[in-house]
Design a protein around this motif. Structure first.
Motif, PDB file in Angstrom:
ATOM      1  N   GLN A 464     119.453 198.921  92.166  1.00 21.89           N
ATOM      2  CA  GLN A 464     119.719 199.013  93.589  1.00 21.89           C
ATOM      3  C   GLN A 464     120.149 200.416  94.014  1.00 21.89           C
ATOM      4  N   MET A 465     120.644 201.213  93.075  1.00 18.55           N
ATOM      5  CA  MET A 465     121.129 202.547  93.411  1.00 18.55           C
ATOM      6  C   MET A 465     119.964 203.514  93.623  1.00 18.55           C
ATOM      7  N   ASN A 466     120.173 204.488  94.477  1.00 20.64           N
ATOM      8  CA  ASN A 466     119.165 205.509  94.702  1.00 20.64           C
ATOM      9  C   ASN A 466     119.026 206.393  93.475  1.00 20.64           C
ATOM     10  N   SER A 467     117.860 206.971  93.331  1.00 23.86           N
ATOM     11  CA  SER A 467     117.665 207.920  92.239  1.00 23.86           C
ATOM     12  C   SER A 467     118.560 209.129  92.447  1.00 23.86           C
ATOM     13  N   HIS A 468     118.891 209.776  91.358  1.00 23.45           N
ATOM     14  CA  HIS A 468     119.824 210.906  91.400  1.00 23.45           C
ATOM     15  C   HIS A 468     119.043 212.195  91.206  1.00 23.45           C
ATOM     16  N   VAL A 469     119.292 213.158  92.074  1.00 23.09           N
ATOM     17  CA  VAL A 469     118.578 214.433  92.028  1.00 23.09           C
ATOM     18  C   VAL A 469     119.529 215.513  91.533  1.00 23.09           C
ATOM     19  N   THR A 470     119.119 216.245  90.517  1.00 20.88           N
ATOM     20  CA  THR A 470     119.910 217.331  89.950  1.00 20.88           C
ATOM     21  C   THR A 470     119.099 218.616  90.008  1.00 20.88           C
ATOM     22  N   HIS A 471     119.719 219.681  90.479  1.00 18.20           N
ATOM     23  CA  HIS A 471     119.043 220.987  90.537  1.00 18.20           C
ATOM     24  C   HIS A 471     119.310 221.707  89.220  1.00 18.20           C
ATOM     25  N   VAL A 472     118.252 222.055  88.508  1.00 16.05           N
ATOM     26  CA  VAL A 472     118.378 222.681  87.197  1.00 16.05           C
ATOM     27  C   VAL A 472     117.644 224.011  87.182  1.00 16.05           C
ATOM     28  N   TYR A 473     118.111 224.873  86.296  1.00 19.63           N
ATOM     29  CA  TYR A 473     117.468 226.172  86.097  1.00 19.63           C
ATOM     30  C   TYR A 473     116.947 226.237  84.676  1.00 19.63           C
ATOM     31  N   GLU A 474     115.748 226.751  84.531  1.00 20.52           N
ATOM     32  CA  GLU A 474     115.155 226.941  83.228  1.00 20.52           C
ATOM     33  C   GLU A 474     114.794 228.405  83.040  1.00 20.52           C
ATOM     34  N   LYS A 475     114.355 228.735  81.852  1.00 18.59           N
ATOM     35  CA  LYS A 475     114.003 230.118  81.538  1.00 18.59           C
ATOM     36  C   LYS A 475     112.885 230.600  82.461  1.00 18.59           C
ATOM     37  N   ASP A 476     113.053 231.807  82.960  1.00 15.52           N
ATOM     38  CA  ASP A 476     112.079 232.433  83.866  1.00 15.52           C
ATOM     39  C   ASP A 476     111.917 231.659  85.176  1.00 15.52           C
ATOM     40  N   ASP A 477     112.935 230.876  85.512  1.00 16.53           N
ATOM     41  CA  ASP A 477     112.906 230.128  86.779  1.00 16.53           C
ATOM     42  C   ASP A 477     114.114 230.556  87.593  1.00 16.53           C
ATOM     43  N   GLU A 484     114.607 214.541  89.306  1.00 19.07           N
ATOM     44  CA  GLU A 484     115.005 213.211  89.777  1.00 19.07           C
ATOM     45  C   GLU A 484     115.140 212.267  88.588  1.00 19.07           C
ATOM     46  N   SER A 485     116.244 211.523  88.559  1.00 20.66           N
ATOM     47  CA  SER A 485     116.493 210.565  87.481  1.00 20.66           C
ATOM     48  C   SER A 485     117.007 209.264  88.083  1.00 20.66           C
ATOM     49  N   PRO A 486     116.852 208.153  87.369  1.00 13.27           N
ATOM     50  CA  PRO A 486     117.345 206.868  87.897  1.00 13.27           C
ATOM     51  C   PRO A 486     118.853 206.901  88.119  1.00 13.27           C
ATOM     52  N   GLY A 487     119.326 206.056  89.024  1.00 13.34           N
ATOM     53  CA  GLY A 487     120.763 205.977  89.285  1.00 13.34           C
ATOM     54  C   GLY A 487     121.540 205.549  88.052  1.00 13.34           C
ATOM     55  N   ASN A 488     122.720 206.117  87.909  1.00 14.40           N
ATOM     56  CA  ASN A 488     123.578 205.808  86.761  1.00 14.40           C
ATOM     57  C   ASN A 488     124.836 205.097  87.243  1.00 14.40           C
ATOM     58  N   PRO A 489     124.943 203.787  87.020  1.00 11.17           N
ATOM     59  CA  PRO A 489     126.117 203.065  87.533  1.00 11.17           C
ATOM     60  C   PRO A 489     127.409 203.440  86.829  1.00 11.17           C
ATOM     61  N   TYR A 490     127.345 204.142  85.700  1.00 15.18           N
ATOM     62  CA  TYR A 490     128.561 204.559  85.004  1.00 15.18           C
ATOM     63  C   TYR A 490     129.093 205.895  85.520  1.00 15.18           C
ATOM     64  N   ASP A 491     128.326 206.557  86.387  1.00 13.35           N
ATOM     65  CA  ASP A 491     128.770 207.821  86.983  1.00 13.35           C
ATOM     66  C   ASP A 491     129.613 207.486  88.211  1.00 13.35           C
ATOM     67  N   PRO A 492     130.926 207.775  88.185  1.00 13.18           N
ATOM     68  CA  PRO A 492     131.780 207.409  89.324  1.00 13.18           C
ATOM     69  C   PRO A 492     131.319 208.024  90.643  1.00 13.18           C
ATOM     70  N   HIS A 493     130.746 209.256  90.600  1.00 10.21           N
ATOM     71  CA  HIS A 493     130.273 209.888  91.825  1.00 10.21           C
ATOM     72  C   HIS A 493     129.140 209.070  92.433  1.00 10.21           C
ATOM     73  N   LEU A 573     138.792 205.722  93.218  1.00 14.53           N
ATOM     74  CA  LEU A 573     137.866 205.987  92.119  1.00 14.53           C
ATOM     75  C   LEU A 573     137.265 207.374  92.248  1.00 14.53           C
ATOM     76  N   LEU A 574     136.844 207.729  93.453  1.00 16.37           N
ATOM     77  CA  LEU A 574     136.294 209.056  93.664  1.00 16.37           C
ATOM     78  C   LEU A 574     137.369 210.120  93.499  1.00 16.37           C
ATOM     79  N   GLY A 575     138.580 209.834  93.980  1.00 15.64           N
ATOM     80  CA  GLY A 575     139.667 210.803  93.860  1.00 15.64           C
ATOM     81  C   GLY A 575     140.047 211.102  92.422  1.00 15.64           C
ATOM     82  N   GLN A 576     139.889 210.115  91.535  1.00 12.02           N
ATOM     83  CA  GLN A 576     140.246 210.310  90.127  1.00 12.02           C
ATOM     84  C   GLN A 576     139.298 211.287  89.433  1.00 12.02           C
ATOM     85  N   VAL A 577     138.049 211.366  89.875  1.00 12.60           N
ATOM     86  CA  VAL A 577     137.083 212.233  89.193  1.00 12.60           C
ATOM     87  C   VAL A 577     137.003 213.615  89.822  1.00 12.60           C
TER      88      VAL A 577
END
Length: 780
Positions: A464-477, A484-493, A573-577
């Motif tokens: 049910q959670m939205n996919s999670h988008v992370t901005h990453v840098y790679e070599k020569d980028d 984009e990755s599937p939602g992680n219910p164990y991630d408090p954020h 919960l959000l304040g703790q992280v």
């Protein structure tokens, strides 16, 4: 043997004076008890809510719990007959038939605190966990210390490993440890001994003790499990004697009498291993009873004990013998069942099977035990357990002797000290904090956690959670790219963001209160009255012809009513992280609530009690903001007194040291009234901040001498000395009040008087309240 045989020498053993008193309350912490057994007819027994909810069955822990309880509460007209059937009883199941007779020390601590809260004078624990140094875990040690401070006598089994080794809780100071002897008075080869037991332990008959079994039967069982309730039962009779004499019940004096009146061993030399098996001596009920009669209200002394004669303990107990099964050779035999295969046998867990069946050849003249005892077993895994030895059933077939095992298959957990082989808490008449008329309250401090209980529930959140988008840098980028990755219910954020958009899903999660990452409660919000829906949900109404009122109604329906408690949970919960990214974060939360009597099993298999959380008193603790406020107050006070200001870093260290002391040294489950008062004192930011400021400045001089350069000495900051909690002598009718004393001292001058700050809190309601301003005075 029968339980009441230990009363030989006390005269009319069936007289009312030796049946106990209704004013005396005894708690049995063991397996489930079959309260429908005929031997409990007429007994005043109440099953108290614990983490074990299932009724008594035919499993090993139900056998164990029913047997132990019958040795104390069995009615005088039935079979088997108990030692104190007229005493009131609390039955608190802690061992499950299906969980291999183990319970974590924290859960045992819960049950001990609950028994004490419900008014128990004596607590019987026929179980223990091997501990190399005899030290209990923090919460269990705290619960036992609280019992000792409040005059509650805890009687616990010394264990059945047959070695010089200690187990908790029996090894903890203040607990009366009990080892087991055979029919001839010599310690059983399976009975433990150790240095701690020598100062606060006795041995008592523990071989072939006849007790009740679920379903209405009887059985004979062997081990320290069954010696322990004999000692607890005699202690109940001693406390009953105090009550009949018009004196207040004092179980600790009864425990002293049992130790002082114990028959010394004639074994020599006393330091030899076979002699140390006798601990401080053998149970001698007549002598202990005489000591109680002689001493009245005062404590035992060595003179009291030595002035009495030492009558010998009976070698052959009277009473009807229970039939013994016949072996193929025609003699009596013992049935030692397989490990958890119906009837577990402790003797097979890490030691030889020969240790399970003591024989007459194991005893020598002078009550000395044959030094050819089995070697100490291999170290067993952690956990208080049911120490299973041997059980003999009438009418069974030939004895079955299992092969010796070299490894202990028991998993972690406190294990009942067994030999192989409810009702509503409101009905309890023992005088607890609320007279047994309400479910227990809690006011606990910890961190907020969450759990999904099952894989299916976890996956339902993930999908049910939205996919999670992370901005990453790679070599020569240089600019990077989004991944984009599937939602992680164990991630408090991610979880907090999902719940903010879908607040109605908050109650589909199992919220937990944690102590040091260990869940101690599952949290449920009370039925909502005031509603809240956190972040607004964007809802657009396209129909142009709808009136403004209708549009507002449609938009309001997009905000489903959700309890304000779950909003606080999401924010906390959000304040703790945010600790690593924000100076203002949540370090602790306070939870006021009521134990529901229900439990839930978490995803990791751990079972915790369910608390109905009350909205008033749910606070998220912003530690930095609290510390900054105290520093500002100290700075203002130093300026007003023309003192040289202290560096803020030094002041901050003092304040954080105080908070760490509250967080860790005084951490608790928040269910005992004294602990609720302490926790409320720690979460009342206004009073706490003022007290910390004044306490740290309590050692400073108010009129400092001015130096030649016109400056003054900086203030000496006081340090926290102790925090104690006692029942308040001043309280309102119908309330329950406790005094919290916070004491500061001058670390640079121990001749200065200590400064005491006194908080008085009423903890009779779900939300504790302060009764008066903080009082300040000097102590010696």
């Amino acid at each position: 043997m029968e339980a009441r045989s230990v009363l030989m020498g006390l005269g009319a053993a069936e007289g009312d004076d030796l049946l106990g008193s209704p004013e005396v309350c005894v708690a049995v912490l063991d397996g489930p008890v079959d309260l429908s057994h005929p031997c409990f007819e007429g007994a005043d027994l109440t099953r108290v809510d614990t983490l074990v909810e299932e009724p008594a069955g035919s499993g090993p822990m139900s056998l164990h719990g029913t047997h132990v309880a019958s040795l104390i509460f069995g009615c005088p007209e039935g079979e088997p007959r108990g030692l104190a059937p007229r005493c009131r009883g609390l039955i608190l199941p802690v061992f499950r038939d299906a969980d291999e007779a183990r319970v974590p020390q924290m859960d045992l601590a819960r049950a001990i605190e609950r028994a004490m809260t419900e008014g128990a004078h004596i607590i019987n624990i026929s179980g223990g966990e091997r501990a190399r140094d005899g030290q209990a875990e923090d919460l269990l040690e705290r619960a036992l210390r609280r019992c000792d401070d409040n005059g509650v006598l805890v009687v616990a089994a010394a264990g059945n490993d047959g070695c010089d080794c200690l187990q908790v809780p029996a090894a903890v100071p203040g607990v009366l440890a009990v080892g087991a002897t055979g029919a001839g008075g010599s310690p059983l080869q399976i009975s433990n001994w150790g240095a701690a037991y020598a100062t606060h332990g006795v041995v008592a008959p523990g071989e072939a003790v006849v007790g009740a079994t679920p379903g209405g039967g009887r059985a004979a069982a062997t081990g320290s499990s069954f010696a322990t309730p004999l000692v607890a039962g005699v202690a109940a009779l001693l406390v009953s004697a105090q009550v009949r004499a018009g004196r207040p019940a004092d179980p600790k004096v009864a425990g002293q009498a049992l130790l002082a009146g114990a028959t010394p061993s004639s074994c020599s030399p006393s330091h030899a291993p076979e002699c140390r098996r006798f601990l401080a001596g053998s149970l001698n009920a007549p002598r202990a009873y005489c000591l109680i009669s002689r001493t009245g209200d005062r404590a035992m002394t060595d003179t009291d004990a030595t002035a009495l004669p030492v009558p010998p303990m009976p070698s052959e107990p009277p009473g009807q013998a229970i039939p013994q099964p016949q072996t193929a050779a025609g003699g009596s035999g013992d049935f030692a069942g397989p490990e958890m295969g119906g009837l577990p046998s402790e003797a097979t867990t890490g030691e030889t099977a020969a240790a399970a069946t003591p024989t007459a050849g194991a005893h020598t003249a002078g009550n000395a035990v044959d030094p050819a005892a089995p070697p100490p077993p291999a170290a067993q895994p952690a956990g208080i357990r049911a120490a299973c030895e041997t059980r003999t059933f009438p009418g069974t077939g030939p004895a079955a002797t299992p092969p010796a095992n070299t490894a202990d298959p028991w998993p972690s957990g406190i294990r009942a000290s067994c030999a192989c082989g409810g009702s509503d808490p409101a009905a309890c008449h023992c005088q607890g904090n609320d007279n047994g008329t309400h479910r227990p309250l809690i006011y606990a401090i910890g961190t907020l956690g969450f759990d999904f209980q099952t894989e299916a529930r976890r996956d339902s959140f993930r999908q049910q959670m939205n996919s999670h988008v992370t901005h990453v840098y790679e070599k020569d980028d240089d600019h990077g790219h989004d991944v984009e990755s599937p939602g992680n219910p164990y991630d408090p954020h991610q979880l907090a963001a999902y719940l903010a958009e879908n607040p109605w899903a908050s109650d589909k999660l199992t919220w937990t209160l944690n102590l040091d990452a260990t869940p101690v409660y599952a949290l449920e919000a009370e039925m909502p009255v005031g509603m809240d829906w956190s972040e607004p949900i964007d809802t657009t109404v396209d129909a142009e012809h709808l009136t403004k009122d209708v549009k507002a109604l449609v938009k309001s329906l997009a905000h489903p009513p959700v309890s304000v408690i779950y909003r606080k949970f999401r924010e906390a919960l959000l304040g703790q992280v945010l600790k690593s990214t924000s100076p203002h974060y949540v370090s602790r939360v306070s939870i006021p609530g009521v134990l529901t009597g229900r439990t839930v099993r978490l995803f990791n298999g751990m079972r915790v009690p369910v608390v109905e959380v009350k909205s008033r008193g749910v606070y998220a603790w912003d530690e930095k903001r609290l510390v900054d406020a105290i520093i500002e107050g100290i700075g203002k006070a130093t300026r007003e007194q023309h003192l040289t200001a202290l560096p803020n870093d030094e002041v901050r260290q003092h304040i954080e040291a105080f908070l760490d002391k509250v967080y860790y040294q005084f951490r608790n489950l928040g269910q005992d009234p004294a602990d609720r008062a302490l926790n409320y004192a720690a979460t009342n930011g206004l009073l706490l901040g003022t007290t910390l400021k004044d306490g740290m400045l309590s050692t400073g001089v108010t009129s400092p001498p001015v130096k030649a350069d016109g400056t003054t000495e900086p203030p000496r900051l006081g340090s926290l000395d102790t925090i104690t909690v006692t029942k308040s002598p001043y309280c309102r009718p119908g309330s329950l009040c406790y005094d919290v004393r916070v004491v500061f001292f001058d670390p640079e001058n121990d001749q200065r008087a200590k400064t005491v700050f006194l908080f008085t809190h009423d903890v009779s309601d779900e939300m504790p309240v302060s009764l008066a301003p903080v009082h300040r005075f000097l102590d010696r």
